[in-house]
Motif scaffolding. Structure first.
Motif, PDB file in Angstrom:
ATOM      1  N   LYS A 151       0.732  -1.081  -0.007  1.00  0.00           N
ATOM      2  CA  LYS A 151       0.086  -0.016   0.028  1.00  0.00           C
ATOM      3  C   LYS A 151       0.841   1.287  -0.013  1.00  0.00           C
ATOM      4  O   LYS A 151       1.913   1.401   0.335  1.00  0.00           O
ATOM      5  N   PHE A 172       4.201   2.256  -7.987  1.00  0.00           N
ATOM      6  CA  PHE A 172       3.179   3.327  -8.210  1.00  0.00           C
ATOM      7  C   PHE A 172       3.253   4.335  -9.263  1.00  0.00           C
ATOM      8  O   PHE A 172       4.350   4.587  -9.117  1.00  0.00           O
ATOM      9  N   LYS A 173       2.101   4.847  -9.838  1.00  0.00           N
ATOM     10  CA  LYS A 173       2.395   5.697 -10.764  1.00  0.00           C
ATOM     11  C   LYS A 173       2.598   6.983 -10.194  1.00  0.00           C
ATOM     12  O   LYS A 173       2.282   7.510  -9.199  1.00  0.00           O
ATOM     13  N   ASP A 200       1.824  10.407 -11.117  1.00  0.00           N
ATOM     14  CA  ASP A 200       0.793  11.075 -10.783  1.00  0.00           C
ATOM     15  C   ASP A 200       0.095  10.649  -9.555  1.00  0.00           C
ATOM     16  O   ASP A 200      -0.437  11.723  -8.959  1.00  0.00           O
ATOM     17  N   TYR A 201      -0.303   9.337  -9.466  1.00  0.00           N
ATOM     18  CA  TYR A 201      -0.951   9.094  -8.114  1.00  0.00           C
ATOM     19  C   TYR A 201      -0.078   9.331  -6.876  1.00  0.00           C
ATOM     20  O   TYR A 201      -0.637  10.002  -6.013  1.00  0.00           O
ATOM     21  N   VAL A 202       1.205   9.043  -6.840  1.00  0.00           N
ATOM     22  CA  VAL A 202       2.089   9.424  -5.530  1.00  0.00           C
ATOM     23  C   VAL A 202       1.890  10.961  -5.488  1.00  0.00           C
ATOM     24  O   VAL A 202       1.858  11.419  -4.223  1.00  0.00           O
ATOM     25  N   ARG A 203       2.209  11.820  -6.568  1.00  0.00           N
ATOM     26  CA  ARG A 203       2.159  13.274  -6.409  1.00  0.00           C
ATOM     27  C   ARG A 203       0.700  13.873  -5.738  1.00  0.00           C
ATOM     28  O   ARG A 203       0.796  14.543  -5.030  1.00  0.00           O
ATOM     29  N   ALA A 204      -0.365  13.051  -6.270  1.00  0.00           N
ATOM     30  CA  ALA A 204      -1.335  13.393  -5.830  1.00  0.00           C
ATOM     31  C   ALA A 204      -1.655  13.274  -4.230  1.00  0.00           C
ATOM     32  O   ALA A 204      -2.341  13.884  -3.507  1.00  0.00           O
ATOM     33  N   ARG A 205      -1.190  12.083  -3.882  1.00  0.00           N
ATOM     34  CA  ARG A 205      -1.553  11.796  -2.606  1.00  0.00           C
ATOM     35  C   ARG A 205      -0.533  12.640  -1.553  1.00  0.00           C
ATOM     36  O   ARG A 205      -0.762  12.827  -0.498  1.00  0.00           O
TER      37      ARG A 205
END
Lengths: 250, 328
Positions: free
Chosen positions: A180, A227-228, A230-235
């Motif tokens: 996760k 993990f992509k 974009d997803y990491v950045r958004a998180r």
């Protein structure tokens, strides 16, 4: 003499002030120990005053708020930021540096000249902040402990260790090792790892550990875990977009 | 040393006897992990396991504990003297407790730890090594002291080594049998086979010096992925550092003083008055941690926890191999 206290709110959901009101068992002791001059969420009776301590919630998003904040600062010996909006700019800052406020306004209202507004910024962007009680919302117990320290004349003890500490002390298995994207290692502890203890990965609501969080290392670990970006950045941006190292993440 | 024999069918009798001496804490499988917790029935106990997430240290030095309460100028220390039994402790963890003893029982004696240690019986059990274990390289593959009884699985029975007076009294209870040279030899062979399964090796010759002379660049490389989360310390059976805080009530007169496990990978561990931090970055903290574990003195017991539970996947043995300049 009881310390004069004011509790104020700017842009945010008022959840931190609500947490103070939610201190049902301790509320009478708390208001008994303080000379509460202003707490509009609890009472419309507001007394103009100087303050020994001002607790300020919310981020700054308008010129008027900036002016009011500067005035509170002038009148207060100590200014304590409460909650993630006041500490980091909150969720409403998550697009800072990506989407301009004018563009957002246009998208929502069809015009970019409805109001004069700023990009959501923490209090520290405009005034000196003496202490931060982080969280979305703040932890009730942490607020009480801080109030007790301030009543004694000390600055409270800041939490400067990650969520992982309390997670391990509770003997939880590591969610990152379960695949996760958990922000526990970068995030200020003090929540007793509430979410990871229930198997939910940390979303970073208590903000990033200033000067300590290993953003670059985390990016590498997350990338290697598949993990992509974009997803990491958004998180990362959700609760700490104004942290310089996070603002830079591509 | 005295040796005894215990038929597996009689293990419940030993368990009952231990229960009568205090609360029994033993490895239990729950939610996909094995953890030491209070048990009432032997059936709950996981006798064969590799490692628990937190070491049994947690019962002698709790992760968080109140050490005193105060009101005004008065204070009272919060000692706990409950009788307890640690059942099913592995060789490495028994050796871990011995290393903690040197810190907390030698001068100055830590009353909180000492009272618990003195009131706790330790029953060891031989283990099932996995690929992360390297206990044999750090001299912790076999426990020679530090326990009251130690059980070695011989198939249908256990060879029991007796390590204390209290253990001796237990071993005199009716369900124990005498053990002879045959069983001792059998256990020794079994232990040799078990230790042979510990395949991981770590070469500690000169390691303290290598750690001291490794350059900044080398350290930056080995700690590049480190998240400074503290997990390695918090799962370590020999980490001894703690932090102390006062929890004051609103009347600013009453409160309690608590201590919580600390980690030398975290900011405040080396933060001193005036704001100076003498280990400001992960590099200095890593050097310090490794020196503490395998520098002048070997405090590591080779349990593998810091590797297994590191969220960044940093391998303790590989890190030291890199310091030695060996290919990873």
């Amino acid at each position: 003499m009881k310390p004069k206290v004011g509790i104020f709110g700017f842009t945010g959901c008022a959840g931190d002030q609500l947490m103070i009101l939610n201190l049902e068992d301790e509320l009478l002791d708390l208001v008994g120990a303080l000379d509460l001059k202003s707490f509009t969420m609890a009472s419309s009776a507001v007394e103009e005053s100087d303050y020994d301590v001002a607790f300020v919630e919310g981020s700054i998003t308008t010129p008027k708020q900036k002016q009011k904040l500067e005035e509170i600062r002038k009148r207060s010996k100590l200014l304590v930021a409460i909650g993630d909006c006041a500490a980091w700019g909150g969720v409403q800052a998550s697009c800072n540096g990506i989407l301009k406020v004018e563009e957002k306004m246009k998208e929502v209202y069809g015009s970019d000249k409805v109001w004069e507004i700023y990009e959501s910024k923490p209090l520290s962007a405009y005034v000196k902040v003496d202490f931060v009680l982080p969280g979305c919302p703040i932890e009730k117990e942490e607020f009480l402990r801080a109030a007790a320290s301030l009543l004694r004349g000390d600055l409270p003890e800041a939490v400067d260790y990650p969520v992982c500490v309390e997670c391990k002390l509770r003997e939880n298995g590591c969610l990152m090792l379960e695949g996760k994207l958990c922000l526990g290692p970068l995030t200020v502890g003090g929540c007793r790892a509430r979410c990871p203890s229930l198997g939910v990965d940390c979303i970073g609501c208590r903000g990033v550990i200033e000067g300590e969080a290993r953003i670059k290392s985390a990016l590498q670990v997350f990338r290697e875990a598949g993990f992509k970006p974009d997803y990491v950045r958004a998180r990362l941006r959700m609760f700490a977009a104004n942290y310089p190292e996070i603002l830079e993440v591509k | 040393m005295r040796y005894a024999k215990l038929a597996k069918a009689d293990l419940p009798k030993l368990f009952q006897s231990l229960k009568s001496r205090g609360e029994v804490f033993a490895p239990v499988e729950e939610g996909g992990k094995v953890t030491f917790r209070k048990v009432d029935d032997l059936k709950e106990v996981k006798l064969e396991y590799t490692r628990t997430l937190l070491p049994p240290k947690k019962l002698l030095l709790p992760p968080e504990e109140e050490i005193l309460r105060y009101e005004g100028e008065e204070y009272r220390e919060s000692f706990e003297g409950k009788k307890a039994v640690l059942f099913g402790v592995h060789h490495c963890d028994v050796n871990g407790l011995l290393k903690l003893d040197r810190v907390f029982l030698d001068s100055p004696r830590d009353e909180y730890y000492a009272r618990r240690r003195e009131n706790t019986l330790v029953v060891g059990i031989s283990c099932v090594p996995d690929r992360y274990c390297f206990c044999t390289s750090v001299g912790s593959g076999y426990a020679t002291t530090g326990f009251d009884l130690f059980l070695h699985d011989l198939g249908r029975e256990y060879l029991v080594r007796v390590g204390s007076g209290e253990g001796y009294r237990l071993s005199k209870e009716g369900y124990f049998q005498e053990a002879g040279k045959k069983e001792v030899e059998q256990a020794a062979r079994m232990e040799e086979r078990r230790m042979g399964k510990v395949r991981r090796r770590i070469n500690l010759a000169g390691m303290g010096d290598l750690i001291e002379t490794e350059g900044k660049e080398g350290w930056e490389e080995v700690s590049a992925k480190c998240l400074a989360c503290g997990t390695c310390n918090l799962v370590c059976p020999t980490c001894q550092c703690y932090d102390v805080s006062d929890l004051l009530t609103l009347d600013v007169r009453k409160g309690s003083r608590v201590r919580r496990w600390d980690s030398c990978m975290l900011k405040r561990h080396a933060l001193v008055a005036g704001g100076l931090n003498f280990r400001p970055t992960v590099v200095e903290r890593t050097v310090n941690r490794l020196s503490c574990k395998v520098g002048e003195e070997v405090r590591c017991v080779g349990c593998g926890r810091c590797t297994v539970y590191c969220p960044a996947g940093i391998d303790f043995v590989e890190m030291l191999s890199a310091v030695r300049g060996e290919a990873r």
